[in-house]
Design an enzyme around this catalytic site. Structure first.
Site, PDB file in Angstrom:
ATOM      1  N   HIS A  47       2.045   2.138  14.246  1.00 22.52           N
ATOM      2  CA  HIS A  47       3.112   2.522  14.590  1.00 22.52           C
ATOM      3  C   HIS A  47       3.584   2.110  15.854  1.00 22.52           C
ATOM      4  O   HIS A  47       2.833   1.423  16.640  1.00 22.52           O
ATOM      5  CB  HIS A  47       3.249   4.285  14.731  1.00 22.52           C
ATOM      6  CG  HIS A  47       2.903   4.889  13.243  1.00 22.52           C
ATOM      7  ND1 HIS A  47       3.647   4.767  12.269  1.00 22.52           N
ATOM      8  CD2 HIS A  47       1.765   5.769  13.202  1.00 22.52           C
ATOM      9  CE1 HIS A  47       3.141   5.508  11.438  1.00 22.52           C
ATOM     10  NE2 HIS A  47       2.138   6.332  11.972  1.00 22.52           N
ATOM     11  N   THR A  48       4.921   2.607  16.186  1.00 20.31           N
ATOM     12  CA  THR A  48       5.298   2.067  17.605  1.00 20.31           C
ATOM     13  C   THR A  48       4.161   2.914  18.612  1.00 20.31           C
ATOM     14  O   THR A  48       4.411   4.167  18.788  1.00 20.31           O
ATOM     15  CB  THR A  48       6.531   2.635  17.993  1.00 20.31           C
ATOM     16  OG1 THR A  48       7.605   2.374  16.726  1.00 20.31           O
ATOM     17  CG2 THR A  48       7.270   2.103  19.136  1.00 20.31           C
ATOM     18  N   GLN A  49       3.497   2.105  19.390  1.00 17.11           N
ATOM     19  CA  GLN A  49       2.634   2.652  20.430  1.00 17.11           C
ATOM     20  C   GLN A  49       3.383   2.500  21.675  1.00 17.11           C
ATOM     21  O   GLN A  49       3.017   3.077  22.693  1.00 17.11           O
ATOM     22  CB  GLN A  49       1.306   1.715  20.316  1.00 17.11           C
ATOM     23  CG  GLN A  49       0.715   1.779  18.972  1.00 17.11           C
ATOM     24  CD  GLN A  49       0.365   3.281  18.566  1.00 17.11           C
ATOM     25  OE1 GLN A  49      -0.200   4.018  19.385  1.00 17.11           O
ATOM     26  NE2 GLN A  49       0.420   3.506  17.389  1.00 17.11           N
TER      27      GLN A  49
END
Lengths: 260, 260
Positions: free
Chosen positions: A32-34
């Site tokens: 995911h977007t980290q």
């Protein structure tokens, strides 16, 4: 000739060595977007007698690179609400599409109600909270301005964790450090919102944007202001920070604390 | 070309997309919680219960807003809270607190629709524990306190940890200044370390017996607890919201605190 379509157009193994397959993996953990990639800086908002103002610059940064210099980060919803986005720009565009679809559905619906800023803020904060609970956050901090159910000025904030709060003046990002103290001094709590005029509010935000342009490295001198009144939304795009004076800069040495 | 053709079908060519790669699993850098600070406090009397909380919301050293309530009416009208007979306070991660409050509110309302009578505080207390424990492995990061009147009309107060352990008590402080307020409450509500003068020789003094306090006394204790906490804790301040539940209904009192 290799008959595997996957191999076509790729460097040959026998010439260049095998391609690192970790770049092609379709299995393994879901990612995911980290962290955000292209980001927008502060959004500023304030309530005045009969409405709200939101302001933001037109910059989308890629790290420290000023990547896109004409990105509008304020978004109209219906005729009475504006949403301002800071944080990840691609997540902003996702939310923008989400709001577009809701707006279309609302306009086609037969019930005739329109979502006000308060409804919109509730909805967006629940989207943000749901996504953080899935460990797949939308990396934004947003301000929603408009009117509540009683037609009173409404200004509220929601962040990537789903935390919400409301105040007479709000700012995200660097603005929370640089602009909020200015706004709190100009419009102290003792002073009722009814005494603040639209012109005063707009002038205050322009001043705050100038301070941000001086001191926030991820800011721009081109900005957008949205004034929301019962009469409608007045968008002022392509504004420029006026009357800049960099005279103060010459005297600053080191971090600014040095005298000589 | 001969080497490429001579390879057995699909092997050694790194184009088989589904092969495992042995890439180490990446740790999530997204932390889904934050601490919004503040403190809450509940005290019961013989025919009332008081639940109070300060109204400051913080993020690190920033003040988000000076008015974000932490005490809520449960089971009443959405806007006005009219008809509610239970109070809930949540302190910790405000977004989880909001979600928890909304879930409990829905549960209490559904109970009334389905059973045709209001949920008792004891039942509500058990249900809140279940709701918290259901999220045992991704907890609501809040310290909740529930207040109401029991079947005999006496003040009832239940305090919780984030995963649902709960207990009925006479008084409880929660949140960032809990460690400052709780010892004060032990001494002033439960009369810990207080002895009857002249009741015995040396250390054989008779402890002072704890009796339910009057409403005026309790309100003053709450005010004193918070004004003191404001002096010593940076996350506590701005305003004190007090809710008093009696057989006559719920009364809300706001009392300004220092804003520094």
């Amino acid at each position: 000739m290799n008959h595997f379509p996957e191999a076509w157009g790729r460097p040959r193994d026998d010439v260049y060595g095998p391609y690192n397959p970790s770049y092609l993996q379709t299995t393994g953990p879901k990612t995911h977007t980290q962290s955000p990639a292209v980001t927008g800086s502060s959004i500023l908002g304030i309530k005045f007698n009969g409405g709200c103002v939101l302001a933001s610059d037109n910059l989308a940064s890629y790290g420290s690179l000023a990547r896109f210099t004409d990105v509008k980060r304020l978004r109209k919803f219906g005729d009475t609400a504006v949403v301002g986005f800071s944080g990840d720009i691609s997540d902003m565009q996702y939310l923008d599409r989400l709001l577009d679809s809701i707006d279309i559905r609302e306009n086609y619906s037969a019930h005739g109600n329109t979502l006000n800023a308060k409804n919109l803020h509730t909805y967006l904060s629940k989207v943000l909270y749901k996504r953080r609970s899935e460990f797949n956050p939308l990396w934004n901090h947003i301000l929603v301005a408009g009117f509540d159910d009683d037609k009173k000025p409404f200004l509220s904030s929601a962040d990537l964790l789903g935390t919400t709060f409301s105040a007479p003046h709000l700012a995200t990002g660097f603005g929370a450090h640089l602009a909020l103290p200015i706004l709190r001094r100009l419009f102290p709590e003792e002073r009722p919102i009814e005494e603040i005029t639209k012109d005063e509010a707009v002038a205050a935000l322009r001043e705050c944007l100038k301070v941000l342009w001086y001191r926030d490295a991820r800011s721009l001198d081109k900005y957008t202001i949205a004034v929301i009144t019962p009469q409608g939304i007045e968008f002022q795009e392509d504004q420029k920070v006026e009357a800049q004076s960099w005279a103060f800069a010459e005297t600053i040495k080191g971090y600014g604390a040095q005298v000589n | 070309m001969a080497t490429l053709l001579s390879q057995p079908h699909g092997e050694a060519i790194g184009y088989s997309f589904t092969q495992s790669t042995g890439v180490p699993t990446k740790e999530h850098s997204f932390y889904p919680y934050t601490d919004n600070g503040g403190s809450t406090l509940g005290i019961t009397g013989s025919d009332f219960a008081i639940l109070a909380g300060d109204t400051r919301s913080v993020a690190g050293y920033n003040i988000n807003s000076r008015y974000v309530p932490k005490v809520f009416k449960i089971g009443g009208d959405d806007e006005t809270g009219e008809g509610a007979h239970i109070l809930l306070s949540v302190v910790g991660f405000a977004a989880d607190g909001q979600a928890l409050k909304e879930r409990l509110d829905a549960v209490v309302k559904m109970y009334k629709y389905q059973h045709g009578k209001s949920m008792s505080v004891g039942a509500c207390a058990q249900r809140l524990s279940t709701i918290l424990y259901q999220k045992r492995f991704f907890p609501y990061y809040v310290h909740a306190i529930l207040a109401g009147l029991d079947e005999d009309g006496r003040g009832a107060l239940y305090s919780y940890d984030p995963v649902g352990s709960y207990e009925r008590e006479q008084c409880r402080a929660a949140g960032s200044a809990a460690s400052l307020i709780m010892p004060f409450l032990d001494n002033q509500v439960n009369f810990k370390n207080q002895y009857i003068p002249g009741s015995g020789e040396g250390h054989a003094l008779e402890p002072k017996k704890a009796d339910p306090l009057s409403r005026d006394t309790v309100e003053q204790l709450v005010r004193d607890a918070f004004t003191s906490a404001v002096e010593r804790h940076i996350e506590v301040g701005d305003g004190l919201q007090m809710m008093v539940i009696t057989s006559g209904g719920i009364e809300e009192i706001y009392y300004p605190l220092k804003k520094d």
